[in-house]
Design a protein around this motif. Structure first.
Motif, PDB file in Angstrom:
ATOM      1  N   ASP A   1      -6.200 -26.721 -26.739  1.00 24.04           N
ATOM      2  CA  ASP A   1      -6.785 -25.727 -27.645  1.00 24.04           C
ATOM      3  C   ASP A   1      -7.523 -24.651 -26.858  1.00 24.04           C
ATOM      4  OD1 ASP A   1      -5.768 -27.020 -29.844  1.00 24.04           O
ATOM      5  OD2 ASP A   1      -7.638 -28.063 -30.340  1.00 24.04           O
ATOM      6  N   LYS A   2      -8.242 -25.060 -25.814  1.00 26.71           N
ATOM      7  CA  LYS A   2      -8.967 -24.087 -24.993  1.00 26.71           C
ATOM      8  C   LYS A   2      -8.005 -23.102 -24.323  1.00 26.71           C
ATOM      9  CE  LYS A   2     -13.441 -25.992 -23.614  1.00 26.71           C
ATOM     10  NZ  LYS A   2     -14.180 -24.718 -23.750  1.00 26.71           N
TER      11      LYS A   2
ATOM     12  N   GLN B   1      -5.022 -22.300 -25.286  1.00 28.18           N
ATOM     13  CA  GLN B   1      -4.438 -21.440 -26.306  1.00 28.18           C
ATOM     14  C   GLN B   1      -5.413 -20.352 -26.726  1.00 28.18           C
ATOM     15  OE1 GLN B   1      -1.364 -21.205 -27.556  1.00 28.18           O
ATOM     16  NE2 GLN B   1      -2.073 -19.485 -28.829  1.00 28.18           N
ATOM     17  N   ARG B   2      -6.668 -20.740 -26.920  1.00 32.63           N
ATOM     18  CA  ARG B   2      -7.695 -19.771 -27.297  1.00 32.63           C
ATOM     19  C   ARG B   2      -7.891 -18.741 -26.189  1.00 32.63           C
ATOM     20  NH1 ARG B   2     -14.051 -21.278 -28.192  1.00 32.63           N
ATOM     21  NH2 ARG B   2     -14.804 -19.150 -28.567  1.00 32.63           N
ATOM     22  N   SER B   3      -7.822 -19.184 -24.938  1.00 33.16           N
ATOM     23  CA  SER B   3      -7.977 -18.266 -23.812  1.00 33.16           C
ATOM     24  C   SER B   3      -6.835 -17.265 -23.769  1.00 33.16           C
ATOM     25  CB  SER B   3      -8.038 -19.054 -22.502  1.00 33.16           C
ATOM     26  OG  SER B   3      -8.074 -18.188 -21.385  1.00 33.16           O
TER      27      SER B   3
ATOM     28  N   GLU C   1      -5.140 -16.197 -26.222  1.00 36.34           N
ATOM     29  CA  GLU C   1      -5.376 -15.249 -27.314  1.00 36.34           C
ATOM     30  C   GLU C   1      -6.438 -14.227 -26.926  1.00 36.34           C
ATOM     31  OE1 GLU C   1      -6.419 -17.765 -30.550  1.00 36.34           O
ATOM     32  OE2 GLU C   1      -4.368 -18.505 -30.857  1.00 36.34           O
TER      33      GLU C   1
ATOM     34  N   ASP D   1     -15.584 -13.577 -30.643  1.00 37.51           N
ATOM     35  CA  ASP D   1     -15.548 -15.011 -30.387  1.00 37.51           C
ATOM     36  C   ASP D   1     -14.356 -15.348 -29.494  1.00 37.51           C
ATOM     37  OD1 ASP D   1     -16.124 -17.720 -30.615  1.00 37.51           O
ATOM     38  OD2 ASP D   1     -14.831 -17.951 -32.361  1.00 37.51           O
ATOM     39  N   ASP D   2     -14.401 -14.827 -28.268  1.00 35.99           N
ATOM     40  CA  ASP D   2     -13.276 -14.970 -27.339  1.00 35.99           C
ATOM     41  C   ASP D   2     -13.645 -15.903 -26.193  1.00 35.99           C
ATOM     42  OD1 ASP D   2     -11.751 -12.915 -28.725  1.00 35.99           O
ATOM     43  OD2 ASP D   2     -13.135 -11.483 -27.808  1.00 35.99           O
TER      44      ASP D   2
ATOM     45  N   ARG E   1     -18.424 -18.993 -34.258  1.00 39.52           N
ATOM     46  CA  ARG E   1     -17.717 -20.000 -35.055  1.00 39.52           C
ATOM     47  C   ARG E   1     -18.686 -21.014 -35.646  1.00 39.52           C
ATOM     48  NH1 ARG E   1     -12.114 -21.958 -32.149  1.00 39.52           N
ATOM     49  NH2 ARG E   1     -11.188 -19.906 -31.772  1.00 39.52           N
TER      50      ARG E   1
END
Length: 337
Positions: free
Chosen positions: A39-40, A42-44, A46, A57-58, A85
């Protein structure tokens, strides 16, 4: 030095996971949980792909890589804004002074107050260097590369930046601070709560933690002694943060009591002193060893190399120019080591 710092990719997962298993616990931003790390990453990805140059919130995850050997020996993270978040909780240490005329005595009581004072700030964290690579200035490169990334993408970050340091953990992996406070309300060991936080965040703190201030005089000495004290393995990291301009101002982590330090981003040494230079070409002679960085978002890279300045232009040694992937006429940042 043949290492560079670059944005993490999906195929870096295995190396990051292996490092997460070496942290020994208490490392919330680098949990040894496969799903959480996926998840980290993937979030990175993005975050690096985001087109709006505004704070948000990046999350940006980086790795320390030796391209020649094809190995990764470190990782670090930068958060655009915390508390977006979920609430970002800290304990603020303060004092309450009370006076009794009848006794003619003044009492000063130290208290811990649950707060969200850092909400909206940026954060640097998740820094881990493989035990086999803790020499030769690699920790400095990994840590300071984050500040150069922030300068190159300044509008994506807030006015202040914070860093949380891991607190004292005993030989059995427990936390005296957790055991004295939160452990009494949650029915969880420190290791259980830390693992849960790494995967699910801190909302459970808001759900179960008492909101009233806690008088530290009611805590055991084992807990009071570790408030604001970093884990022994984090002392060097604290010294680097202090040299950069971070300061401790009485805020501690709600899990292990480790210190939280902060600073204005524009006053950080690396941000303030680094220069933007135009790359004039590669050279093989002379120059000063400096920290350098170039590239935007997913093309960012940082390394240490020889810089030969020529006014507002500068030449780089060939190996460093290759690590950055920079071409003549492009700009880069250079900071003294």
């Amino acid at each position: 030095m043949s290492y560079r710092v670059r944005p993490a990719r999906g195929d870096d997962f295995a190396a990051i996971y292996e490092m997460a298993k070496l942290t020994g616990g208490g490392f919330t931003n680098l949990p040894a949980d496969k799903a959480a790390l996926v998840d980290k990453l993937q979030r990175s990805q993005e975050g690096f792909a985001k087109t709006e140059d505004v704070p948000g919130d990046d999350l940006y995850v980086f790795v320390l890589e030796d391209p020649k050997e094809g190995v990764i020996r470190g990782t670090c993270q930068v958060f655009g804004m915390v508390g977006q978040r979920q609430p970002f909780y800290s304990y603020r240490i303060s004092n309450l002074t009370q006076h009794s005329p009848e006794l003619n005595r003044t009492f000063r009581a130290e208290m811990l107050t649950l707060c969200t004072d850092f909400e909206g700030a940026s954060e640097v964290g998740g820094l881990f260097l493989h035990p086999g690579a803790r020499a030769g200035g690699l920790g400095m490169l990994l840590a300071r590369s984050r500040y150069l990334f922030m300068k190159l993408h300044r509008t994506r970050f807030a006015e202040r930046v914070l860093a949380e340091l891991r607190g004292v953990i005993d030989d059995k992996g427990g936390s005296p601070f957790w055991d004295a406070i939160a452990g009494r309300f949650f029915g969880m060991t420190f290791q259980e709560a830390d693992a849960f936080n790494g995967v699910h965040g801190t909302q459970f703190i808001a759900d179960l933690m008492p909101k009233t201030p806690i008088y530290t005089a009611m805590l055991p000495e084992s807990a009071r002694a570790v408030m604001g004290v970093p884990h022994p393995s984090g002392r060097a990291a604290l010294r680097m943060l202090e040299a950069e301009g971070f300061r401790y101002d009485g805020y501690v982590d709600i899990f292990d009591g480790g210190p939280t330090v902060s600073a204005p981003i524009d006053q950080l040494r690396t941000v303030r002193e680094s220069r933007e230079l135009t790359f004039s070409g590669a050279h093989d002679e002379g120059g000063n060893t400096m920290l350098v960085a170039s590239g935007r978002l997913g093309n960012f890279a940082a390394a240490c190399g020889k810089v030969r300045m020529e006014g507002d232009s500068a030449a780089l040694d060939g190996e460093t120019a290759a690590l950055l992937g920079i071409q003549p006429g492009e700009t880069f940042l250079a900071a003294a080591r």
